[in-house]
Design a protein around this motif. Structure first.
Motif, PDB file in Angstrom:
ATOM      1  N   LYS A 265       1.184  10.483   6.515  1.00 44.51           N
ATOM      2  CA  LYS A 265       0.773   9.494   6.652  1.00 44.51           C
ATOM      3  C   LYS A 265      -0.410   9.339   5.840  1.00 44.51           C
ATOM      4  O   LYS A 265      -0.631  10.639   6.273  1.00 44.51           O
ATOM      5  CB  LYS A 265       0.412   8.321   8.183  1.00 44.51           C
ATOM      6  N   GLY A 266      -1.134   8.412   5.420  1.00 44.82           N
ATOM      7  CA  GLY A 266      -2.538   8.616   4.526  1.00 44.82           C
ATOM      8  C   GLY A 266      -2.767   7.237   3.131  1.00 44.82           C
ATOM      9  O   GLY A 266      -1.869   6.088   3.416  1.00 44.82           O
TER      10      GLY A 266
ATOM     11  N   PRO B 177       0.999  -1.106   0.141  1.00 42.51           N
ATOM     12  CA  PRO B 177       0.031   0.000   0.103  1.00 42.51           C
ATOM     13  C   PRO B 177       0.692   1.183  -0.022  1.00 42.51           C
ATOM     14  O   PRO B 177       1.948   1.167   0.348  1.00 42.51           O
ATOM     15  CB  PRO B 177      -1.269  -0.545   1.588  1.00 42.51           C
ATOM     16  N   ILE B 178       0.490   1.531  -0.698  1.00 39.63           N
ATOM     17  CA  ILE B 178       1.181   3.234  -0.656  1.00 39.63           C
ATOM     18  C   ILE B 178       0.187   4.120   0.503  1.00 39.63           C
ATOM     19  O   ILE B 178      -0.693   4.743   0.515  1.00 39.63           O
ATOM     20  CB  ILE B 178       1.130   4.265  -1.751  1.00 39.63           C
ATOM     21  N   ASN B 179       1.314   4.284   1.386  1.00 34.33           N
ATOM     22  CA  ASN B 179       0.323   4.977   3.035  1.00 34.33           C
ATOM     23  C   ASN B 179       1.635   5.659   3.548  1.00 34.33           C
ATOM     24  O   ASN B 179       1.293   6.193   4.988  1.00 34.33           O
ATOM     25  CB  ASN B 179       0.011   3.774   3.763  1.00 34.33           C
ATOM     26  N   LEU B 180       2.956   6.401   3.269  1.00 28.83           N
ATOM     27  CA  LEU B 180       3.358   6.452   3.927  1.00 28.83           C
ATOM     28  C   LEU B 180       4.623   7.588   2.535  1.00 28.83           C
ATOM     29  O   LEU B 180       5.132   6.744   2.218  1.00 28.83           O
ATOM     30  CB  LEU B 180       4.918   5.332   4.922  1.00 28.83           C
TER      31      LEU B 180
ATOM     32  N   VAL C  20       8.012   8.345  -1.750  1.00 26.87           N
ATOM     33  CA  VAL C  20       6.751   7.890  -1.628  1.00 26.87           C
ATOM     34  C   VAL C  20       6.626   6.359  -1.007  1.00 26.87           C
ATOM     35  O   VAL C  20       7.753   5.270  -1.896  1.00 26.87           O
ATOM     36  CB  VAL C  20       5.905   8.197  -2.631  1.00 26.87           C
ATOM     37  N   GLY C  21       6.202   5.760   0.022  1.00 19.67           N
ATOM     38  CA  GLY C  21       5.916   4.699  -0.735  1.00 19.67           C
ATOM     39  C   GLY C  21       5.140   4.030   0.456  1.00 19.67           C
ATOM     40  O   GLY C  21       3.595   4.576   1.267  1.00 19.67           O
ATOM     41  N   SER C  22       5.458   2.155   1.796  1.00 23.16           N
ATOM     42  CA  SER C  22       5.052   2.291   2.657  1.00 23.16           C
ATOM     43  C   SER C  22       6.174   2.130   4.085  1.00 23.16           C
ATOM     44  O   SER C  22       7.101   2.071   3.644  1.00 23.16           O
ATOM     45  CB  SER C  22       4.310   1.038   2.264  1.00 23.16           C
ATOM     46  N   MET C  23       6.756   1.139   4.616  1.00 28.83           N
ATOM     47  CA  MET C  23       7.396   1.155   5.591  1.00 28.83           C
ATOM     48  C   MET C  23       7.670  -0.495   4.738  1.00 28.83           C
ATOM     49  O   MET C  23       9.238  -0.463   5.592  1.00 28.83           O
ATOM     50  CB  MET C  23       6.605   0.098   6.851  1.00 28.83           C
TER      51      MET C  23
END
Length: 264
Positions: free
Chosen positions: A206-207, A179-182, A239-242
């Motif tokens: 975050k989003g 997911p793209i949340n961070l 742009v991405g996630s953990m």
């Protein structure tokens, strides 16, 4: 008997003269052949081709040398222009002059005719840009090309405020499987020798986003950190996630030098 011997002697003498002339003729023929062989060696198509190739090689080397010198001059000019714009982007004539003189003393700016230094006696000799600006950062990463980033910069008290607008990049293997949340924000410095130092991390955003979404990202950086003349400062977002992210451009590096963010 004497006549026979005399006749034999005459024949021998005649044969000797003929052989001598024949030998001389063969020697001349041999010399002519050697001369022709030497001449044909230089006019041989292979030799001519090698000479042409050598001339072409030297010509290409000369063109490459001239191009390299011109490229270095252009890069030097760009660097000088960048520093000048950074120096005068304060909104204040005295601060702009002080920045210019500091860059000259540090050897970062060349002023052989002393035109920039004239600001010490006449502030009207230098232009002053507003303390805030909007620009497109240089697309120094592959992913940043699709991000279409725009940066608005302004000086506020003891820090610089950057509003970064960008588009979430197209799907990659990394973004497709997570997911793209961070959106992480980080900075670092590189000195003249290429050594990296002073890495910093800033509060992330975050989003939940998908490719093609337009995102607004605020970033605040202390002025002393940005205005370090001994280092090149990089401020990036990812742009991405953990699990991983795709890096954007250096928001401090403008694509057009005349629109660089302000300096102190």
């Amino acid at each position: 008997m004497t006549e026979n011997l005399s006749l034999e002697e005459r024949k021998f003498a005649l044969d000797r003269d003929l052989r001598t002339k024949e030998i001389d003729l063969k020697i001349r023929e041999l010399k002519l052949k050697e001369s022709d062989a030497l001449r044909s060696r230089w006019f041989n198509p292979t030799v001519i081709g090698l000479i042409a190739a050598a001339l072409g090689l030297f010509g290409n080397m000369f063109v490459a040398l001239v191009s390299s010198v011109n490229s270095q001059r252009i890069e030097q000019f760009k660097a000088q222009s960048t520093l000048i714009v950074q120096a005068v982007g304060t909104g204040d004539e005295r601060s702009a002059c002080r920045n210019l003189i500091s860059f000259i003393h540090l050897g970062l700016l060349q002023d052989p005719q002393g035109r920039l230094a004239q600001c010490q006696t006449d502030l009207n000799t230098i232009p002053v840009l507003p303390s805030g600006s909007t620009y497109t950062p240089a697309l120094d990463t592959l992913a940043s090309v699709g991000m279409a980033p725009v940066v608005s910069a302004a000086a506020k008290d003891d820090h610089y405020h950057y509003d970064v607008s960008f588009t979430v990049p197209p799907m990659t293997d990394l973004l497709a499987t997570n997911p793209i949340n961070l959106i992480t924000i980080y900075s670092y410095k590189i000195d003249k020798g290429g050594t990296r130092s002073d890495d910093k991390n800033y509060p992330p955003l975050k989003g939940y986003w998908k490719p093609g979404d337009r995102v607004n990202l605020p970033i605040d950086i202390p002025k002393p950190y940005v205005d370090d003349a001994d280092h090149t400062t990089y401020v990036r977002f990812c742009v991405g996630s953990m699990a991983g992210c795709v890096a954007g451009p250096n928001v401090l590096l403008a694509e057009t030098p005349m629109l660089l963010p302000p300096a102190k």
